[in-house]
Write a protein that holds these residues in place. Structure first.
Motif, PDB file in Angstrom:
ATOM      1  N   ASP A   1      30.011  38.116  45.110  1.00 52.25           N
ATOM      2  CA  ASP A   1      29.872  38.228  43.537  1.00 52.25           C
ATOM      3  C   ASP A   1      30.613  39.310  43.101  1.00 52.25           C
ATOM      4  OD1 ASP A   1      28.598  37.370  41.079  1.00 52.25           O
ATOM      5  OD2 ASP A   1      27.813  39.139  41.255  1.00 52.25           O
ATOM      6  N   TYR A   2      31.201  39.220  42.043  1.00 55.28           N
ATOM      7  CA  TYR A   2      32.071  40.536  41.442  1.00 55.28           C
ATOM      8  C   TYR A   2      31.128  41.703  41.042  1.00 55.28           C
ATOM      9  CZ  TYR A   2      35.586  43.036  38.830  1.00 55.28           C
ATOM     10  OH  TYR A   2      36.161  43.962  38.064  1.00 55.28           O
ATOM     11  N   GLU A   3      30.317  41.110  40.201  1.00 51.06           N
ATOM     12  CA  GLU A   3      29.386  42.079  39.385  1.00 51.06           C
ATOM     13  C   GLU A   3      28.788  42.903  40.392  1.00 51.06           C
ATOM     14  OE1 GLU A   3      29.353  43.227  36.486  1.00 51.06           O
ATOM     15  OE2 GLU A   3      31.094  41.612  35.790  1.00 51.06           O
ATOM     16  N   SER A   4      28.229  42.117  41.423  1.00 48.73           N
ATOM     17  CA  SER A   4      27.187  42.851  42.630  1.00 48.73           C
ATOM     18  C   SER A   4      28.096  43.883  43.345  1.00 48.73           C
ATOM     19  CB  SER A   4      26.427  41.973  43.280  1.00 48.73           C
ATOM     20  OG  SER A   4      25.754  41.142  42.451  1.00 48.73           O
ATOM     21  N   HIS A   5      29.350  43.609  43.740  1.00 46.00           N
ATOM     22  CA  HIS A   5      30.282  44.180  44.497  1.00 46.00           C
ATOM     23  C   HIS A   5      31.377  44.934  43.855  1.00 46.00           C
ATOM     24  CE1 HIS A   5      28.002  41.443  46.915  1.00 46.00           C
ATOM     25  NE2 HIS A   5      27.874  42.330  47.718  1.00 46.00           N
ATOM     26  N   LYS A   6      31.095  45.418  42.422  1.00 44.92           N
ATOM     27  CA  LYS A   6      32.253  45.892  41.675  1.00 44.92           C
ATOM     28  C   LYS A   6      32.982  47.044  42.486  1.00 44.92           C
ATOM     29  CE  LYS A   6      33.346  46.575  36.942  1.00 44.92           C
ATOM     30  NZ  LYS A   6      34.359  47.816  37.453  1.00 44.92           N
ATOM     31  N   GLU A   7      32.111  47.869  43.267  1.00 45.95           N
ATOM     32  CA  GLU A   7      32.746  48.956  43.675  1.00 45.95           C
ATOM     33  C   GLU A   7      33.792  48.625  44.896  1.00 45.95           C
ATOM     34  OE1 GLU A   7      29.929  51.682  45.217  1.00 45.95           O
ATOM     35  OE2 GLU A   7      28.954  52.231  43.061  1.00 45.95           O
ATOM     36  N   THR A   8      33.401  47.554  45.586  1.00 43.07           N
ATOM     37  CA  THR A   8      34.224  47.176  46.614  1.00 43.07           C
ATOM     38  C   THR A   8      35.799  46.595  46.057  1.00 43.07           C
ATOM     39  OG1 THR A   8      32.546  46.719  48.133  1.00 43.07           O
ATOM     40  CG2 THR A   8      34.433  45.509  48.473  1.00 43.07           C
ATOM     41  N   TYR A   9      35.645  45.707  44.927  1.00 41.64           N
ATOM     42  CA  TYR A   9      36.641  45.223  44.214  1.00 41.64           C
ATOM     43  C   TYR A   9      37.421  46.657  43.672  1.00 41.64           C
ATOM     44  CZ  TYR A   9      34.847  40.486  45.193  1.00 41.64           C
ATOM     45  OH  TYR A   9      34.411  39.379  45.684  1.00 41.64           O
ATOM     46  N   ASP A  10      37.025  47.240  42.967  1.00 38.64           N
ATOM     47  CA  ASP A  10      37.560  48.600  42.341  1.00 38.64           C
ATOM     48  C   ASP A  10      38.399  49.193  43.430  1.00 38.64           C
ATOM     49  OD1 ASP A  10      36.691  48.006  39.903  1.00 38.64           O
ATOM     50  OD2 ASP A  10      34.894  49.262  39.786  1.00 38.64           O
ATOM     51  N   ALA A  11      37.749  49.572  44.602  1.00 39.88           N
ATOM     52  CA  ALA A  11      38.320  50.181  45.576  1.00 39.88           C
ATOM     53  C   ALA A  11      39.744  49.313  46.233  1.00 39.88           C
ATOM     54  CB  ALA A  11      37.257  50.301  46.820  1.00 39.88           C
ATOM     55  N   LEU A  12      39.528  48.154  46.127  1.00 42.63           N
ATOM     56  CA  LEU A  12      40.792  47.284  46.356  1.00 42.63           C
ATOM     57  C   LEU A  12      41.679  47.050  45.289  1.00 42.63           C
ATOM     58  CD1 LEU A  12      38.797  44.659  48.731  1.00 42.63           C
ATOM     59  CD2 LEU A  12      40.270  46.302  49.584  1.00 42.63           C
ATOM     60  N   GLN A  13      41.446  47.649  44.250  1.00 47.55           N
ATOM     61  CA  GLN A  13      42.248  47.378  42.814  1.00 47.55           C
ATOM     62  C   GLN A  13      42.154  46.213  42.473  1.00 47.55           C
ATOM     63  OE1 GLN A  13      45.967  49.460  43.796  1.00 47.55           O
ATOM     64  NE2 GLN A  13      45.364  51.350  42.915  1.00 47.55           N
ATOM     65  N   ILE A  14      41.178  45.436  42.518  1.00 46.45           N
ATOM     66  CA  ILE A  14      41.116  43.908  42.217  1.00 46.45           C
ATOM     67  C   ILE A  14      40.167  43.888  40.959  1.00 46.45           C
ATOM     68  CG2 ILE A  14      40.266  41.674  42.730  1.00 46.45           C
ATOM     69  CD1 ILE A  14      40.768  42.240  45.585  1.00 46.45           C
ATOM     70  N   ASP A  15      40.738  43.469  39.820  1.00 50.76           N
ATOM     71  CA  ASP A  15      39.829  43.626  38.508  1.00 50.76           C
ATOM     72  C   ASP A  15      39.205  42.278  38.275  1.00 50.76           C
ATOM     73  OD1 ASP A  15      41.840  42.134  37.493  1.00 50.76           O
ATOM     74  OD2 ASP A  15      43.007  43.492  36.249  1.00 50.76           O
ATOM     75  N   GLU A  16      38.418  42.166  37.308  1.00 50.59           N
ATOM     76  CA  GLU A  16      37.880  40.786  37.227  1.00 50.59           C
ATOM     77  C   GLU A  16      38.725  39.460  36.779  1.00 50.59           C
ATOM     78  OE1 GLU A  16      33.809  38.751  34.837  1.00 50.59           O
ATOM     79  OE2 GLU A  16      34.792  40.808  34.066  1.00 50.59           O
ATOM     80  N   ASN A  17      39.857  39.627  36.295  1.00 52.99           N
ATOM     81  CA  ASN A  17      40.772  38.735  35.924  1.00 52.99           C
ATOM     82  C   ASN A  17      41.545  38.105  37.326  1.00 52.99           C
ATOM     83  OD1 ASN A  17      42.683  37.037  34.274  1.00 52.99           O
ATOM     84  ND2 ASN A  17      44.429  38.293  35.237  1.00 52.99           N
TER      85      ASN A  17
END
Length: 552
Positions: free
Chosen positions: A256-272
């Motif tokens: 889930d994006y919201e629950s794992h936002k730190e992981t996605y941010d580290a990979l430079q993957i935004d919500e879009n």
């Protein structure tokens, strides 16, 4: 009636019955691929891309090679569908042949009528290669058991069973092993039979069983090795590593994006970008590389067998079985067999073992996170039904209920279990392939441009039917931005033809590339964020809700 009694045990009679049923179903219903996976495989093996290739990933390389050779010999024949129909006809013929030869009671006619009608509809009208694998494997192992205990025609029956099992294994090996686990329950009465024969100093059955198992093991093992060798090149090893982690995300879910936002941010993957990727548009070879997808997948909680998992499984099963269409057929076959026959101790042991195997198999599917898929369930419940039929011969066929009532319920089960029958009637089928086919032909005619297609914009499954022949090279200037086929060496040749490495990056400012898109705003936001803040989309054509754009 005398003619039927005289000929019902002959192979050609079973073939005639099932051939007539196949013809009847095709006259009444319009067949369709149950999923778009078959069309993806068809496009790879028939030369719809730049060239035909036998590396079908999920289907064994040997079968892929056979299909390639067939298309090279006669490209105007729909080989992919015809070969499936041919082996499926063989599978149902084998089931009928064993039932009519093994079971003397006329009760088998009603059981066969229900099984053949329901499962033939699933096989022929809702064609899907995983389902085909399950049906072939179950039927092949059913015939295998009968071959082992046969006092005559052992070689012919064994060869027939090996043929069906081999094709079942080639269509989907994991499905073959699932059916083998379930059909092993039918082996329990066979083992008891072998023991009785040995006590009478008749070891021929044991010899036949061991011979059959050895041959089957060699054939399956040979096919497995041949497939492994076909993918030993570096380019295919890279793809398999990519596809393994892609499968983990797209078949079993993203974190889930919201629950794992730190992981996605580290990979430079935004919500879009996250939403773009979840829509199967993962063709960015830099942002969604194998390493990046591994990092995303590693954020998912590790699967473990614990109290919560077991509790969740018990809460769902076996109640969930009643939501499976073909389960109703199995249930009525079991009830009819129970009410009209008796079972020996070894048969009871076989059925109990089968019940345990079914529950264990569904527990494994639940643990994996992918369960209650019709294409998988059909093979499972056909195997379960065949185990019941195999043991039914152990009874005396004594009626303990009113036959008419049982048959009425059996017929009702067939109708209720197949809720999709009405929609597949030829008079009700609403597929209109002409618009999508015309759109694909229009894109194909423009060989000067490479068309990058967002998922859901171009679909060969919506342009061609089961028996349609797709012209060779029809997709030689089309490249999908997602799906399991997208990154295969077969498909990347299309990119190489136009000098493209990363389609998302290279579409910007390239006059040779057009983008086919229904959500251009999301795509442009993605391109602005990661590649060019000044990029603009110029619409050059439109097809309904789908636009064709050049990115400046």
């Amino acid at each position: 009636m005398n003619w039927i009694n005289k000929n019902k045990k002959k192979f050609w009679f079973s073939l005639l019955v099932n051939g007539a049923l196949l013809l009847l179903l095709l006259l009444i219903f319009r067949p369709k691929y149950e999923t778009n996976d078959d069309m993806g495989i068809l496009c790879m093996v028939s030369g719809v891309k730049l060239g035909a290739d036998a590396h079908l990933v999920y289907i064994n390389y040997v079968l892929g090679k056979l299909l390639v050779l067939c298309y090279q010999a006669a490209g105007g024949v729909p080989w992919y569908a015809l070969i499936q129909y041919g082996v499926l006809l063989g599978a149902f013929t084998a089931i009928t042949y064993v039932c009519l030869n093994k079971i003397e009671s006329w009760n088998v006619i009603w059981i066969l009528a229900a099984v053949l009608t329901a499962f033939s509809f699933e096989a022929y009208i809702k064609l899907q290669y995983t389902k085909t694998a399950g049906i072939l494997s179950a039927a092949g192992l059913f015939l295998f058991c009968y071959a082992v205990i046969s006092k005559e025609k052992f070689k012919q029956r064994l060869l027939g069973s090996i043929f069906l099992c081999a094709f079942g294994f080639m269509y989907r090996n994991v499905q073959f092993f699932a059916e083998a686990a379930l059909m092993s329950a039918a082996g329990i009465p066979v083992l008891f039979f072998c023991c009785r024969q040995l006590k009478e100093k008749k070891n021929i059955i044991l010899v036949q069983g061991l011979t059959g198992c050895a041959i089957l093991a060699v054939v399956v093992g040979g096919l497995f090795v041949a497939d492994k060798l076909a993918y030993r090149s570096e380019v295919w090893q890279d793809y398999l590593a990519y596809n393994t982690v892609r499968t983990e995300l797209y078949d079993y879910g993203f974190p889930d994006y919201e629950s794992h936002k730190e992981t996605y941010d580290a990979l430079q993957i935004d919500e879009n970008a996250f939403k773009l990727y979840k829509q199967w548009n993962h063709g960015d070879s830099e942002k969604m590389s194998t390493e990046v997808m591994k990092s995303i997948a590693s954020a998912k909680p590790e699967r473990t067998v614990n109290k919560k998992l077991i509790s969740g499984y018990i809460h769902l099963f076996p109640v969930k079985f009643f939501t499976i269409a073909v389960f109703n057929i199995f249930l009525m076959v079991f009830l009819y067999s129970f009410l009209t026959g008796t079972f020996s101790r070894e048969s009871v042991l076989s059925l109990v073992f089968e019940a345990v195997m079914i529950m264990l198999l569904y527990f494994y599917l639940y643990y994996q996170g992918r369960y209650l898929y019709n294409r998988v369930d059909v093979g499972i419940w056909l195997a379960a039904s065949l185990v019941v039929i195999w043991n039914y011969n152990q009874g005396n066929g004594k009626y303990v209920c009113v036959e008419g009532a049982v048959l009425a319920v059996l017929a009702l089960a067939v109708c209720v279990s197949q809720g999709s029958w009405v929609s597949r009637l030829r008079v009700n089928a609403k597929e209109d392939y002409s618009k999508m086919r015309a759109f694909i032909k229009e894109l194909h005619s423009d060989q000067e441009h490479l068309y990058l297609t967002k998922m859901g914009t171009v679909s060969f499954a919506k342009a061609y039917g089961v028996f349609d022949v797709i012209p060779k090279g029809m997709a030689d200037n089309l490249y999908p931005l997602g799906g399991w086929t997208a990154n295969t060496p077969v498909y990347t040749e299309v990119l190489e033809k136009y000098g493209v490495v990363n389609p998302f990056r290279d579409m910007i400012g390239n006059e040779k590339i057009y983008l086919v898109d229904k959500e251009i705003d999301r795509t442009m936001e993605y391109l602005h964020t990661y590649y060019d803040a000044d990029a603009e989309a110029e619409e050059v054509a439109v097809n309904g809700k789908t636009g064709i754009y050049q990115i400046q």
